[in-house]
Scaffold this active site. Structure first.
Site, short mmCIF file in Angstrom:
data_model
loop_
_atom_site.label_atom_id
_atom_site.label_comp_id
_atom_site.label_asym_id
_atom_site.label_seq_id
_atom_site.Cartn_x
_atom_site.Cartn_y
_atom_site.Cartn_z
N LYS A 158 0.81 -1.22 0.00
CA LYS A 158 0.00 0.00 0.00
C LYS A 158 0.84 1.27 0.00
CE LYS A 158 -4.40 -1.79 1.62
NZ LYS A 158 -5.46 -1.78 2.63
N ARG A 211 -3.65 -9.89 5.21
CA ARG A 211 -4.09 -9.98 3.81
C ARG A 211 -2.95 -9.50 2.92
NH1 ARG A 211 -6.54 -6.50 0.10
NH2 ARG A 211 -8.09 -7.46 -1.29
#
Length: 404
Positions: A341, A375
């Protein structure tokens, strides 16, 4: 001159405190009585009425602890105040018992405090039934592998948006040690273009139905649309992962409830303004939990996700990462999704395909904070890092002592 070997002993929960006392030969009755005295806790309450604040302050002082309140409480020049209860677990347990019989909403505070203290203890091993597939929680950190079947995903857009490549990637992640596969047919990156329910299901249907037959893992569907979720569950999906925490599509809570599907509720918002960052995030997640519970889901069936990268600045994302353990207070499993991210890219000034090491660092911090699921895109690398971290963090301190 004898030093007596003075040292600091780290104790984060009651089990560690009990083992530390057992190591020095304390009798069982003494352990039960004293373990909570070695653990400090800071418990925050927001917007408490003045008279309740006075009572909590006096009760904590009487127990040997304290309660921090707004400076104007003492002169009665404020109607509401935030409170920080400061004390040991033992003192806070006694406070919860004392206020259970008092008026002005204190009974609810006592009940909530007792529940919160329990949530901060290490969870026991248990089985989560995912519509016929089982996940064992509480023993190790589980790995959720990401399968994006979109042309515009921020990380791997277009790589797996045909059936053959998607199936091959799913089977690869399963072989590398994934515990769950999370399939997304609409990009949720910042600035993404929304797709219709029909187009999302058109992408998802053939891959989901094939994987349901070929991969022996729980399949999670990353969608915030109730109609897509219903079709996916009917076709064999096991979990729904809603990036809007059941709060965007008013039918989503009903769908997951009717199918008794475990649901991941993530914090999200369209801007980055907060009154209290953690307080606001937890309030949002509590609302999501309430929606799920209203349709019959309970306990481990509701998994919370702090929403790293959604509705947060870089600094806010980093603060949430530094306070991950606070999400345990909700009493539900916690999922952490940081893989590749922008928080990592901005911090390290790295492109998307260079963020593996940063991702591994965040996964390990998640393990240390007690999250239940990470995740990730890179399953094998994260599984190895998490397995090593689990061996350290989930191994209880003091188990190898020699003594009574």
């Amino acid at each position: 001159m004898q030093s007596y070997g003075m040292r600091w002993v780290s104790m984060d929960d009651l089990e560690e405190a009990k083992m530390a006392l057992k190591e020095i030969g304390t009798d069982s009755a003494g352990i039960a009585h004293m373990a909570g005295k070695g653990l400090g806790r800071g418990i925050k309450l927001e917007q408490v009425p003045l008279r309740v604040a006075h009572i909590l302050k006096q009760e904590m002082l009487s127990l040997g602890g304290d309660a921090a309140v707004h400076r104007n409480v003492i002169v009665n020049q404020i109607e509401m105040t935030d409170i920080m209860l400061l004390g040991t677990v033992r003192q806070l347990e006694r406070l919860s018992t004392k206020v259970l019989s008092q008026p002005f909403g204190l009974k609810q505070i006592g009940s909530d405090l007792r529940k919160l203290l329990g949530n901060l203890e290490p969870p026991k091993s248990r089985i989560l039934n995912c519509r016929g597939k089982e996940l064992r929680l509480g023993e190790r950190t589980l790995i959720m592998g990401i399968l994006n079947i979109t042309p515009d995903s921020f990380s791997d857009g277009g790589r797996y948006n045909n059936l053959e490549d998607a199936i091959a990637q799913a089977e690869r992640m399963a072989a590398e040690g994934a515990d769950i596969l999370d399939i997304g047919a609409e990009s949720t990156r910042p600035g993404h273009l929304e797709v219709s329910e029909e187009d999302e299901w058109k992408r998802l249907e053939p891959i989901l139905k094939t994987l349901a037959e070929r991969v022996d893992l729980p399949l999670s569907i990353d969608t915030y649309k109730a109609s897509v979720a219903a079709k996916a569950l009917e076709a064999g999906a096991h979990i729904i992962n809603d990036i809007w925490g059941l709060q965007k599509d008013p039918e989503m809570a009903r769908v997951v409830g009717e199918y008794r599907a475990p649901v991941i509720v993530m914090h999200n918002q369209t801007e980055t303004t907060y009154h209290h960052l953690m307080g606001d995030i937890l309030t949002f997640l509590k609302q999501s939990i309430g929606l799920a519970e209203a349709y019959g889901l309970t306990g481990d069936q509701i998994i919370v996700d702090p929403g790293i990268g959604f509705g947060k600045t870089l600094e806010q994302n980093l603060e949430v990462m530094s306070r991950l353990a606070e999400f345990k207070a909700l009493g539900h499993p916690v999922l952490l999704g940081t893989s590749r991210k922008s928080m990592i890219g901005k911090t390290l000034d790295l492109a998307v395909d260079e963020r593996l090491e940063g991702t591994l660092a965040t996964s390990i911090l998640g393990v240390a904070a007690g999250v239940d699921i990470v995740r990730v895109h890179d399953v094998q690398e994260n599984r190895r890092a998490v397995e090593m971290a689990d061996a350290i963090v989930r191994g209880q301190r003091g188990v190898n002592y020699v003594g009574a």
